[in-house]
Write a protein that holds these residues in place. Sequence first.
Motif, PDB file in Angstrom:
ATOM      1  N   ASP A  31     -54.671   9.364  10.207  1.00  0.00           N
ATOM      2  CA  ASP A  31     -55.948   9.084  10.887  1.00  0.00           C
ATOM      3  C   ASP A  31     -56.676   8.116  10.252  1.00  0.00           C
ATOM      4  OD1 ASP A  31     -55.152  10.797  13.012  1.00  0.00           O
ATOM      5  OD2 ASP A  31     -56.214  12.498  12.062  1.00  0.00           O
ATOM      6  N   GLY A  32     -56.042   6.943   9.771  1.00  0.00           N
ATOM      7  CA  GLY A  32     -56.881   5.679   9.277  1.00  0.00           C
ATOM      8  C   GLY A  32     -57.300   5.734   7.623  1.00  0.00           C
ATOM      9  N   GLU A  33     -56.995   7.036   7.081  1.00  0.00           N
ATOM     10  CA  GLU A  33     -57.393   7.292   5.486  1.00  0.00           C
ATOM     11  C   GLU A  33     -56.029   7.172   4.815  1.00  0.00           C
ATOM     12  OE1 GLU A  33     -59.229  10.687   2.819  1.00  0.00           O
ATOM     13  OE2 GLU A  33     -59.359  10.894   4.933  1.00  0.00           O
ATOM     14  N   ILE A  34     -56.294   6.381   3.974  1.00  0.00           N
ATOM     15  CA  ILE A  34     -55.010   6.293   2.912  1.00  0.00           C
ATOM     16  C   ILE A  34     -54.958   7.492   2.007  1.00  0.00           C
ATOM     17  CG2 ILE A  34     -54.009   5.058   1.133  1.00  0.00           C
ATOM     18  CD1 ILE A  34     -55.150   2.291   2.317  1.00  0.00           C
ATOM     19  N   LEU A  35     -53.938   8.155   1.958  1.00  0.00           N
ATOM     20  CA  LEU A  35     -53.891   9.363   1.191  1.00  0.00           C
ATOM     21  C   LEU A  35     -53.099   9.096  -0.292  1.00  0.00           C
ATOM     22  CD1 LEU A  35     -53.049  12.130   3.895  1.00  0.00           C
ATOM     23  CD2 LEU A  35     -55.174  11.385   3.185  1.00  0.00           C
ATOM     24  N   GLY A  36     -52.397   8.037  -0.335  1.00  0.00           N
ATOM     25  CA  GLY A  36     -51.791   7.725  -1.385  1.00  0.00           C
ATOM     26  C   GLY A  36     -50.424   7.071  -1.277  1.00  0.00           C
ATOM     27  N   LEU A  37     -49.596   6.777  -2.425  1.00  0.00           N
ATOM     28  CA  LEU A  37     -48.350   6.190  -2.582  1.00  0.00           C
ATOM     29  C   LEU A  37     -47.276   7.037  -2.697  1.00  0.00           C
ATOM     30  CD1 LEU A  37     -47.377   3.221  -2.511  1.00  0.00           C
ATOM     31  CD2 LEU A  37     -47.117   3.343  -4.883  1.00  0.00           C
ATOM     32  N   ALA A  38     -46.381   7.365  -1.471  1.00  0.00           N
ATOM     33  CA  ALA A  38     -45.157   8.321  -1.727  1.00  0.00           C
ATOM     34  C   ALA A  38     -44.069   7.515  -2.291  1.00  0.00           C
ATOM     35  CB  ALA A  38     -45.148   8.796  -0.458  1.00  0.00           C
ATOM     36  N   HIS A  39     -43.145   8.363  -2.945  1.00  0.00           N
ATOM     37  CA  HIS A  39     -42.198   7.656  -3.399  1.00  0.00           C
ATOM     38  C   HIS A  39     -40.836   8.428  -2.923  1.00  0.00           C
ATOM     39  CE1 HIS A  39     -43.757   4.926  -6.487  1.00  0.00           C
ATOM     40  NE2 HIS A  39     -44.681   5.738  -6.417  1.00  0.00           N
ATOM     41  N   ASN A  40     -41.200   9.650  -2.113  1.00  0.00           N
ATOM     42  CA  ASN A  40     -40.267  10.438  -1.257  1.00  0.00           C
ATOM     43  C   ASN A  40     -40.823  11.197  -0.019  1.00  0.00           C
ATOM     44  OD1 ASN A  40     -41.050  12.936  -2.682  1.00  0.00           O
ATOM     45  ND2 ASN A  40     -39.972  12.096  -4.473  1.00  0.00           N
ATOM     46  N   ALA A  41     -39.973  11.837   0.664  1.00  0.00           N
ATOM     47  CA  ALA A  41     -40.396  12.733   1.838  1.00  0.00           C
ATOM     48  C   ALA A  41     -41.175  13.860   1.089  1.00  0.00           C
ATOM     49  CB  ALA A  41     -39.463  13.240   2.603  1.00  0.00           C
ATOM     50  N   VAL A  42     -40.960  14.358  -0.093  1.00  0.00           N
ATOM     51  CA  VAL A  42     -41.855  15.558  -0.677  1.00  0.00           C
ATOM     52  C   VAL A  42     -43.203  15.029  -0.913  1.00  0.00           C
ATOM     53  CG1 VAL A  42     -41.935  17.112  -2.834  1.00  0.00           C
ATOM     54  CG2 VAL A  42     -39.861  16.708  -1.481  1.00  0.00           C
ATOM     55  N   VAL A  70     -44.640  12.786   0.991  1.00  0.00           N
ATOM     56  CA  VAL A  70     -45.471  12.526   2.092  1.00  0.00           C
ATOM     57  C   VAL A  70     -45.924  14.140   2.391  1.00  0.00           C
ATOM     58  CG1 VAL A  70     -45.261  12.233   4.602  1.00  0.00           C
ATOM     59  CG2 VAL A  70     -44.201  10.433   2.707  1.00  0.00           C
ATOM     60  N   ALA A  71     -44.992  15.095   2.400  1.00  0.00           N
ATOM     61  CA  ALA A  71     -45.197  16.342   2.920  1.00  0.00           C
ATOM     62  C   ALA A  71     -46.490  16.985   2.094  1.00  0.00           C
ATOM     63  CB  ALA A  71     -44.064  17.291   2.513  1.00  0.00           C
ATOM     64  N   GLU A  72     -46.576  16.480   0.856  1.00  0.00           N
ATOM     65  CA  GLU A  72     -47.717  17.016  -0.235  1.00  0.00           C
ATOM     66  C   GLU A  72     -48.844  16.438   0.274  1.00  0.00           C
ATOM     67  OE1 GLU A  72     -50.193  18.812  -3.117  1.00  0.00           O
ATOM     68  OE2 GLU A  72     -48.289  19.240  -2.094  1.00  0.00           O
ATOM     69  N   PHE A  73     -49.070  15.124   0.697  1.00  0.00           N
ATOM     70  CA  PHE A  73     -50.194  14.532   1.186  1.00  0.00           C
ATOM     71  C   PHE A  73     -50.587  15.114   2.682  1.00  0.00           C
ATOM     72  CE2 PHE A  73     -48.852  10.425  -0.839  1.00  0.00           C
ATOM     73  CZ  PHE A  73     -49.353  10.662  -2.141  1.00  0.00           C
ATOM     74  N   LEU A  74     -49.793  15.539   3.332  1.00  0.00           N
ATOM     75  CA  LEU A  74     -49.963  16.242   4.727  1.00  0.00           C
ATOM     76  C   LEU A  74     -50.691  17.612   4.312  1.00  0.00           C
ATOM     77  CD1 LEU A  74     -47.003  15.089   6.935  1.00  0.00           C
ATOM     78  CD2 LEU A  74     -49.554  14.384   6.648  1.00  0.00           C
ATOM     79  N   ARG A  75     -50.080  18.357   3.455  1.00  0.00           N
ATOM     80  CA  ARG A  75     -50.555  19.603   3.068  1.00  0.00           C
ATOM     81  C   ARG A  75     -51.887  19.691   2.453  1.00  0.00           C
ATOM     82  NH1 ARG A  75     -52.040  22.555  -1.019  1.00  0.00           N
ATOM     83  NH2 ARG A  75     -51.314  20.852  -2.651  1.00  0.00           N
ATOM     84  N   ARG A  76     -52.143  18.478   1.800  1.00  0.00           N
ATOM     85  CA  ARG A  76     -53.658  18.305   1.320  1.00  0.00           C
ATOM     86  C   ARG A  76     -54.503  17.987   2.543  1.00  0.00           C
ATOM     87  NH1 ARG A  76     -52.649  14.831  -4.041  1.00  0.00           N
ATOM     88  NH2 ARG A  76     -51.296  16.110  -5.120  1.00  0.00           N
ATOM     89  N   ALA A  77     -53.955  17.421   3.554  1.00  0.00           N
ATOM     90  CA  ALA A  77     -54.845  17.265   4.729  1.00  0.00           C
ATOM     91  C   ALA A  77     -54.950  18.291   5.573  1.00  0.00           C
ATOM     92  CB  ALA A  77     -54.055  15.946   5.519  1.00  0.00           C
ATOM     93  N   GLY A  78     -54.181  19.592   5.255  1.00  0.00           N
ATOM     94  CA  GLY A  78     -54.595  20.767   5.972  1.00  0.00           C
ATOM     95  C   GLY A  78     -53.340  20.990   6.901  1.00  0.00           C
TER      96      GLY A  78
END
Length: 74
Positions: free
Chosen positions: A23-34, A36-44
């Motif tokens: 939603d327009g906010e940079i959550l971080g730099l992912a190196h794998n799907a895990v 990405v899932a962690e960033f989404l978890r932190r986003a709720g």
Amino acid sequence: MAGPIRVIVHPPSPTGGRRVRVDGEILGLAHNAVDVAEFLRRAGLEIDPVDVVDLPWVDWRGVGPERWGPETSS
């Protein structure tokens, strides 16, 4: 989160990894799907890393979820 979310996984950077934006906010730099899932978890959002690659609201820019590093030439 109210309403549909939009997740963008940007193309691999020259040094490796892919920027993840929700939603327009940079959550971080992912190196794998895990990652990405962690960033989404932190986003709720509780998303299994295996499911991240098939979610219709995740926009994989440039290349699909199989690529995380810069292109290499042979």
